[in-house]
Design an enzyme around this catalytic site. Structure first.
Site, PDB file in Angstrom:
ATOM      1  N   ASP A  21      -2.265  -2.007  -6.314  1.00 23.10           N
ATOM      2  CA  ASP A  21      -2.406  -3.466  -6.408  1.00 23.10           C
ATOM      3  C   ASP A  21      -2.953  -3.893  -7.769  1.00 23.10           C
ATOM      4  OD1 ASP A  21      -2.192  -6.041  -5.439  1.00 23.10           O
ATOM      5  OD2 ASP A  21      -4.182  -6.041  -4.522  1.00 23.10           O
ATOM      6  N   ASN A  69       6.010  -9.123   1.043  1.00 23.30           N
ATOM      7  CA  ASN A  69       6.335  -9.361  -0.373  1.00 23.30           C
ATOM      8  C   ASN A  69       7.652 -10.113  -0.578  1.00 23.30           C
ATOM      9  OD1 ASN A  69       4.783  -6.265  -1.486  1.00 23.30           O
ATOM     10  ND2 ASN A  69       3.951  -8.334  -1.574  1.00 23.30           N
TER      11      ASN A  69
HETATM   12  C1  IPE Z   1      -0.016  -4.974  -0.977  1.00 27.63           C
HETATM   13  O1  IPE Z   1      -0.300  -5.749  -2.086  1.00 27.63           O
HETATM   14  C2  IPE Z   1       1.406  -4.512  -1.027  1.00 27.63           C
HETATM   15  C3  IPE Z   1       1.728  -3.580  -2.104  1.00 27.63           C
HETATM   16  C4  IPE Z   1       0.889  -3.020  -2.928  1.00 27.63           C
HETATM   17  C5  IPE Z   1       3.123  -3.267  -2.224  1.00 27.63           C
HETATM   18  P1  IPE Z   1      -0.237  -7.346  -2.022  1.00 27.63           P
HETATM   19  O2  IPE Z   1      -0.645  -7.824  -3.371  1.00 27.63           O
HETATM   20  O3  IPE Z   1       1.097  -7.779  -1.544  1.00 27.63           O
HETATM   21  O4  IPE Z   1      -1.328  -7.682  -0.927  1.00 27.63           O
HETATM   22  P2  IPE Z   1      -2.115  -9.033  -0.637  1.00 27.63           P
HETATM   23  O5  IPE Z   1      -1.091 -10.071  -0.358  1.00 27.63           O
HETATM   24  O6  IPE Z   1      -2.914  -9.359  -1.850  1.00 27.63           O
HETATM   25  O7  IPE Z   1      -2.975  -8.713   0.524  1.00 27.63           O
HETATM   26  C1  IPE Z   2       1.091  -4.783  -6.732  1.00 26.52           C
HETATM   27  O1  IPE Z   2       0.671  -5.707  -7.677  1.00 26.52           O
HETATM   28  C2  IPE Z   2       2.580  -4.575  -6.721  1.00 26.52           C
HETATM   29  C3  IPE Z   2       3.281  -5.151  -5.566  1.00 26.52           C
HETATM   30  C4  IPE Z   2       2.748  -5.776  -4.571  1.00 26.52           C
HETATM   31  C5  IPE Z   2       4.713  -4.986  -5.554  1.00 26.52           C
HETATM   32  P1  IPE Z   2       0.714  -7.252  -7.398  1.00 26.52           P
HETATM   33  O2  IPE Z   2       2.063  -7.748  -7.782  1.00 26.52           O
HETATM   34  O3  IPE Z   2       0.310  -7.547  -6.024  1.00 26.52           O
HETATM   35  O4  IPE Z   2      -0.352  -7.802  -8.440  1.00 26.52           O
HETATM   36  P2  IPE Z   2      -1.495  -8.863  -8.145  1.00 26.52           P
HETATM   37  O5  IPE Z   2      -2.235  -8.371  -6.946  1.00 26.52           O
HETATM   38  O6  IPE Z   2      -0.822 -10.160  -7.896  1.00 26.52           O
HETATM   39  O7  IPE Z   2      -2.333  -8.853  -9.370  1.00 26.52           O
HETATM   40 MG    MG Z   3      -1.452  -7.908  -5.121  1.00 22.93          MG
END
Ligand code: IPE
Ligand code: IPE
Ligand code: MG
Length: 245
Positions: A21, A69
């Site tokens: 994340d 997502n």
């Molecule tokens: C969790 O991250 C999913 C992945 C790392 C693929 P998110 O960024 O989607 O999670 P939330 O929405 O902050 O909980």
């Molecule tokens: C994790 O990074 C990757 C995926 C969820 C695909 P994020 O895209 O969630 O990045 P933040 O959490 O918005 O910084």
């Molecule tokens: Mg994230």
């Protein structure tokens, strides 16, 4: 002493799960679009995959795309799917060179056709590798997985293939996408968020949780070592008392 030297080689977790994340926030920090973060996240995937395999981890499960997502802007979703295709195509050879087997869990047939086909090709081409399994959670969510298992159990029960009265943990596990893979002993989440975001809800019942306060693209070999060292210092009691262990 080097961090790596502090690791007890007899107590390497067999299965490590990671919630990668913070890609978007990492990019924002540099004034760049979110996809810039995702691209740099791939570099961390490469490094951590090799590090885990070198340590003797048997399975590394990476949360790459959740069912939630899909609710992101379409441009970002498309960019993530393309990045996945490009990365898989580039990395297949090095997975083979490193004897790493690719696997994926999640509602895979709902992925875009090109993503699905590239993924299946990668799984097929690496299926005989046995040093470590690189398991990608794609279009995955823990609740989806549990409901999916319950549906299959209901079907098997209707067809008299299973007696629902005798359902146990061990039988239930066979209906999960991780069937045959031991539960993760260690779950790592980067970016400083303290939540599970619908990840491996059944499997992490007794996992040790480790939260790294850095964004995924900054997560390096040393950070992985730190997580392993922290894990090795924990007392895993599974409901017992310290004295019983
Ligand atoms: C969790 O991250 C999913 C992945 C790392 C693929 P998110 O960024 O989607 O999670 P939330 O929405 O902050 O909980
Ligand atoms: C994790 O990074 C990757 C995926 C969820 C695909 P994020 O895209 O969630 O990045 P933040 O959490 O918005 O910084
Ligand atoms: Mg994230």
């Amino acid at each position: 002493m080097d961090l790596k030297d502090q690791i007890i080689s007899e107590r390497i977790p067999r299965h490590v799960a990671i919630i990668m994340d913070g890609n978007g926030r990492w990019a924002k920090k540099y004034g760049k679009p979110r996809v810039f973060g995702h691209r740099n996240g791939v570099k961390a995937v490469r490094e951590i995959t090799e590090t885990a395999a070198d340590l003797g981890v048997e399975c590394l499960t990476l949360y790459a795309f959740s069912t939630e997502n899909w609710n992101r802007p379409r441009l970002e979703v498309n960019a993530l799917m393309s990045l996945l295709v490009d990365t898989l195509r580039i990395e297949i050879n090095s997975l083979n060179e490193n004897n790493i087997r690719l696997n994926a869990i999640g509602d895979l047939t709902k992925l875009p056709k090109r993503t699905y086909e590239t993924l299946m090709e990668g799984i097929e081409k690496t299926k005989n590798n046995d040093r470590m399994m690189l398991n990608l959670a794609l279009n995955y969510s823990g609740r989806w997985e549990i409901i999916n298992a319950v549906k299959k159990i209901a079907q098997d029960s209707k067809n008299n293939l299973i007696d629902a009265e005798n359902l146990t943990d061990a039988v239930f596990e066979k209906y999960l996408t991780t069937s045959g893979i031991p539960d993760p002993e260690l779950l790592i989440r980067t970016s400083g968020e303290y939540r599970l975001s619908n990840y491996l809800l059944w499997q992490i019942a007794y996992s040790e949780l480790y939260f790294a306060p850095i964004y995924w693209p900054d997560f390096r070999e040393e950070d992985f070592y730190k997580a392993i060292i922290d894990f090795q210092q924990r007392e895993r009691r599974f409901g017992k008392t310290s004295e019983q262990l």
